[in-house]
Motif scaffolding. Structure first.
Motif, PDB file in Angstrom:
ATOM      1  N   ASP A 177       0.698  -1.151  -0.329  1.00 15.24           N
ATOM      2  CA  ASP A 177       0.209  -0.016  -0.713  1.00 15.24           C
ATOM      3  C   ASP A 177       0.710   1.521  -0.057  1.00 15.24           C
ATOM      4  N   ASP A 178       0.273   2.405  -0.444  1.00 11.93           N
ATOM      5  CA  ASP A 178       0.777   3.358  -0.278  1.00 11.93           C
ATOM      6  C   ASP A 178       1.780   4.202   1.002  1.00 11.93           C
ATOM      7  N   ASP A 179       1.099   3.622   2.136  1.00 11.41           N
ATOM      8  CA  ASP A 179       2.121   3.910   3.294  1.00 11.41           C
ATOM      9  C   ASP A 179       3.203   3.232   3.633  1.00 11.41           C
ATOM     10  N   GLN A 180       3.651   1.826   3.418  1.00 13.63           N
ATOM     11  CA  GLN A 180       4.914   0.982   3.164  1.00 13.63           C
ATOM     12  C   GLN A 180       5.177   1.725   2.193  1.00 13.63           C
ATOM     13  N   ARG A 181       5.125   2.427   0.465  1.00 10.26           N
ATOM     14  CA  ARG A 181       5.555   2.428  -0.507  1.00 10.26           C
ATOM     15  C   ARG A 181       6.528   4.404   0.129  1.00 10.26           C
ATOM     16  N   GLN A 182       5.809   4.852   1.151  1.00  6.94           N
ATOM     17  CA  GLN A 182       6.360   5.570   1.661  1.00  6.94           C
ATOM     18  C   GLN A 182       6.913   6.016   2.162  1.00  6.94           C
ATOM     19  N   VAL A 183       6.615   5.089   3.695  1.00  5.01           N
ATOM     20  CA  VAL A 183       8.775   4.994   3.837  1.00  5.01           C
ATOM     21  C   VAL A 183       9.540   4.116   4.019  1.00  5.01           C
ATOM     22  N   ARG A 184       9.299   3.268   2.749  1.00  3.95           N
ATOM     23  CA  ARG A 184      10.564   3.130   1.877  1.00  3.95           C
ATOM     24  C   ARG A 184      11.207   4.253   0.529  1.00  3.95           C
ATOM     25  N   GLN A 185      10.713   5.128   0.713  1.00  5.75           N
ATOM     26  CA  GLN A 185      11.022   6.350  -0.270  1.00  5.75           C
ATOM     27  C   GLN A 185      11.875   7.097   0.718  1.00  5.75           C
ATOM     28  N   ARG A 186      11.376   7.391   1.929  1.00  5.33           N
ATOM     29  CA  ARG A 186      12.101   8.354   3.149  1.00  5.33           C
ATOM     30  C   ARG A 186      13.016   7.226   3.741  1.00  5.33           C
ATOM     31  N   CYS A 187      13.478   5.458   3.360  1.00  2.00           N
ATOM     32  CA  CYS A 187      14.638   5.102   3.899  1.00  2.00           C
ATOM     33  C   CYS A 187      15.264   5.232   2.557  1.00  2.00           C
ATOM     34  N   ARG A 229      -8.374  24.479  43.425  1.00  2.00           N
ATOM     35  CA  ARG A 229      -7.381  24.814  43.408  1.00  2.00           C
ATOM     36  C   ARG A 229      -6.556  25.194  42.285  1.00  2.00           C
ATOM     37  N   PRO A 230      -5.297  25.284  42.270  1.00  3.84           N
ATOM     38  CA  PRO A 230      -4.810  25.441  40.924  1.00  3.84           C
ATOM     39  C   PRO A 230      -4.430  24.480  41.007  1.00  3.84           C
ATOM     40  N   VAL A 231      -4.659  24.249  38.895  1.00  2.00           N
ATOM     41  CA  VAL A 231      -4.415  23.138  38.123  1.00  2.00           C
ATOM     42  C   VAL A 231      -3.999  23.354  37.051  1.00  2.00           C
ATOM     43  N   ALA A 232      -2.241  23.110  37.323  1.00  2.00           N
ATOM     44  CA  ALA A 232      -1.235  22.720  36.460  1.00  2.00           C
ATOM     45  C   ALA A 232      -1.762  22.308  34.948  1.00  2.00           C
ATOM     46  N   PRO A 233      -1.090  23.431  34.127  1.00  2.00           N
ATOM     47  CA  PRO A 233      -2.027  23.033  32.526  1.00  2.00           C
ATOM     48  C   PRO A 233      -0.669  22.129  32.279  1.00  2.00           C
ATOM     49  N   PRO A 234      -1.861  21.301  31.408  1.00  2.00           N
ATOM     50  CA  PRO A 234      -1.533  19.670  30.355  1.00  2.00           C
ATOM     51  C   PRO A 234      -0.508  20.254  30.194  1.00  2.00           C
ATOM     52  N   PRO A 235       0.781  18.893  29.626  1.00  2.00           N
ATOM     53  CA  PRO A 235       1.960  19.092  29.127  1.00  2.00           C
ATOM     54  C   PRO A 235       1.444  18.873  27.963  1.00  2.00           C
ATOM     55  N   THR A 236       2.330  19.907  27.296  1.00  2.00           N
ATOM     56  CA  THR A 236       1.758  19.479  25.249  1.00  2.00           C
ATOM     57  C   THR A 236       2.092  18.191  24.795  1.00  2.00           C
ATOM     58  N   PRO A 237       1.129  17.490  24.532  1.00  2.00           N
ATOM     59  CA  PRO A 237       1.419  16.248  23.503  1.00  2.00           C
ATOM     60  C   PRO A 237       2.160  16.254  22.609  1.00  2.00           C
ATOM     61  N   ALA A 238       3.554  15.358  22.860  1.00  2.00           N
ATOM     62  CA  ALA A 238       4.181  15.325  21.560  1.00  2.00           C
ATOM     63  C   ALA A 238       3.236  14.746  20.231  1.00  2.00           C
ATOM     64  N   GLY A 239       4.284  15.536  19.776  1.00  2.00           N
ATOM     65  CA  GLY A 239       4.270  15.283  18.420  1.00  2.00           C
ATOM     66  C   GLY A 239       4.375  13.522  17.470  1.00  2.00           C
ATOM     67  N   PRO A 240       3.028  13.522  16.602  1.00  2.00           N
ATOM     68  CA  PRO A 240       3.496  12.040  16.253  1.00  2.00           C
ATOM     69  C   PRO A 240       4.522  11.776  15.238  1.00  2.00           C
ATOM     70  N   THR A 241       5.643  11.718  15.424  1.00  2.00           N
ATOM     71  CA  THR A 241       7.167  11.169  14.993  1.00  2.00           C
ATOM     72  C   THR A 241       7.704  10.102  15.327  1.00  2.00           C
ATOM     73  N   GLN A 242       8.153   9.980  14.203  1.00  2.00           N
ATOM     74  CA  GLN A 242       9.351   8.765  14.391  1.00  2.00           C
ATOM     75  C   GLN A 242      10.993   9.132  14.000  1.00  2.00           C
ATOM     76  N   ASN A 243      12.112   8.850  14.637  1.00  2.00           N
ATOM     77  CA  ASN A 243      13.037   9.291  14.349  1.00  2.00           C
ATOM     78  C   ASN A 243      13.497   8.201  12.768  1.00  2.00           C
ATOM     79  N   LEU A 244      13.743   8.329  11.694  1.00  2.00           N
ATOM     80  CA  LEU A 244      14.314   7.638  10.915  1.00  2.00           C
ATOM     81  C   LEU A 244      15.110   6.492  11.313  1.00  2.00           C
TER      82      LEU A 244
END
Length: 502
Positions: free
Chosen positions: A358-368, A473-488
């Motif tokens: 599928d396209d997802d597999q091809r895209q991973v291979r292209q980046r690699c 009560r004081p509520v600490a702001p929630p941490p910014t969620p990490a972006g959906p990234t993956q090291n190549l």
């Protein structure tokens, strides 16, 4: 020179000693002249030689970035080629003069013949690398001039105007490049952009995020201020079409079809299809795309062969040919396995093989595959194979990056080489990427979160606001969620799965 020194210089020498002194004079120009009795000119040449060597070492150790930046300026490249030729000629002249001063007039005929052959070999040892160096420098100059046009000599409807060429990133935290893979082979009608990748580079750290878009996206949007938005207010697409009919309204067809239908709509341009994609892909991802780099996939194997191939991990069998829709199997496969070294032909199929994938597999291979090229382009490869690489680049690349920006881009590329390259993972189901109307708003949010997760210098926290009286009560702001990234490095690691194409 005194009589004793002149007599010592004219005294016959044995052939081994004559050749040794000649070789020493070639390795360190000036010493041969001094040993032959021409002390003043020898001392001058030796001092000049040591000065040039010292200057070269100093520049190499402390000014490497500036040297590499100069390697993309045509005028400096021409001066460099001339300098290499002149220095090689002078070096050869010094070798010949040193040998003549070392060889006494009473030397035997055999010794003279051996000396002449030896000097010829030394001269060839200087001339051959110098000629190769001149050819490589001129090849680089031709590549720069052919691929990268001066800003005043090229036209682009979407390229930013560079104000400060020496520091173009002073007010720009990220540089966004559109990487397009187009298969414009002679046997095909038109150009289909099967590969569309956004490379977003942090100009401070060099950390790079790659965002791959499926080629079958429909209803691709345009910015509200674009003339194309007035024509396609809901995006580039049509309702009520069959699957075959949608093919001409997908992302892969925009490069060819929109300029054909509306020539010149975006203004003067050397590549209307690329300008169309820059606007649309930029709107879909929420990024302002600065420049494009278009790769002709038919020239891709030539580049890979020029750098000696690439090494990749193959996690599933990759088809070399075949047509899934017609159930026509491929005649060859790239079998799975760790650290497989691929030549140009196999690397192209690794990046674009579709059968059973599928396209997802091809895209991973292209980046690699991109990562494999970056890893293979080490200094030794660039020096020894540069003429072939430059020739391949002329057939492979097309871009709107102006020549004036190249020195700054080289310095940024050095950061990218030693920084982190990550992949922004797109959830096809959540983003509805395989539906007729993808959720481009959610796509923009995904990209924004991924780029926010890029490592940045620590910032001193500000004083939090005073909570309202109604708050329990004081509520600490929630941490910014990490972006959906993956090291190549992780994405391209050898992690074979059990599902293999048949």
């Amino acid at each position: 020179m005194g009589r004793s020194a002149r007599a010592a210089a004219n005294r016959p020498r044995s052939v081994p000693k004559l050749l040794s002194l000649t070789l020493l004079g070639a390795l360190l120009p000036g010493l041969g002249l001094i040993a032959g009795g021409r002390r003043r000119i020898g001392a001058f040449v030796l001092t000049l030689t040591l000065g040039l060597v010292g200057l070269g070492v100093y520049v190499g150790l402390t000014r490497r970035d500036q040297v590499l930046a100069a390697a993309v300026v045509p005028s400096r490249l021409l001066m460099t080629s001339v300098a290499i030729g002149v220095l090689a000629f002078l070096w050869i002249m010094v070798i010949v003069a040193s040998h003549r001063s070392l060889r006494p007039a009473t030397g035997g005929r055999g010794g003279r013949a051996i000396g002449a052959v030896f000097v010829g070999m030394l001269c060839f040892a200087i001339a051959a690398p110098a000629a190769l160096g001149v050819q490589s420098v001129l090849a680089q100059r031709t590549l720069v001039q052919d691929v990268f046009q001066a800003q005043a000599e090229s036209k682009s409807a979407t390229r930013p105007t560079v104000v400060n060429v020496k520091d173009p990133w002073e007010d720009r935290p990220r540089l966004n490049l559109l990487l397009i893979g187009g298969d414009d082979a002679p046997s095909r009608v038109g150009v289909r952009t099967d590969t569309v990748i956004v490379a977003s580079i942090d100009t401070r750290t060099g950390n790079t995020a790659l965002i791959s878009l499926p080629r079958n996206l429909t209803f691709m949007p345009f910015p509200s201020d674009s003339p194309l938005h007035r024509i396609y207010p809901e995006g580039f697409g049509k309702e009520g079409l069959s699957l075959d009919g949608r093919l001409e309204w997908m992302l892969t067809a925009m490069y060819q079809n929109i300029p054909d239908a509306h020539p010149g709509i975006l203004g003067p341009s050397d590549n209307e299809g690329a300008d169309v994609l820059k606007q649309s892909v930029g709107e879909a991802t929420g990024l302002k795309l600065d420049y494009y780099l278009q790769i002709n996939l038919q020239g891709f194997p030539e580049l890979v062969d020029a750098i000696g191939g690439i090494t990749v991990n193959v996690n599933e069998r990759v088809a070399m040919g075949g047509i899934s829709s017609s159930h026509i199997p491929p005649s060859e496969w790239i079998e799975r396995g760790p650290r497989q070294h691929l030549d140009g032909r196999h690397a192209l199929w690794f990046a674009r093989g579709r059968y059973g994938a599928d396209d997802d597999q091809r895209q991973v291979r292209q980046r690699c595959a991109i990562k494999g090229i970056v890893d293979a382009a080490d200094p030794q490869t660039l020096v020894t194979k540069y003429r072939a690489i430059a020739k391949a680049g002329q057939h492979l690349l097309r871009t709107d990056i102006p020549q004036e920006l190249l020195p700054a881009l080289v310095e940024l590329a050095l950061k990218v080489k030693s920084a982190t390259v990550s992949n922004v993972t797109l959830d096809a189901s959540k983003l509805r990427l395989k539906y007729l109307h993808p959720d481009y708003g959610a796509l923009r949010d995904t990209v924004e979160k991924a780029l926010e997760a890029d490592p940045a210098p620590a910032v001193t926290p500000t004083t939090p606001p005073t909570p309202s009286k109604s708050a329990r009560r004081p509520v600490a702001p929630p941490p910014t969620p990490a972006g959906p990234t993956q090291n190549l490095v992780d994405a391209c690691a050898y992690q074979p799965n059990g599902d293999q194409p048949n």
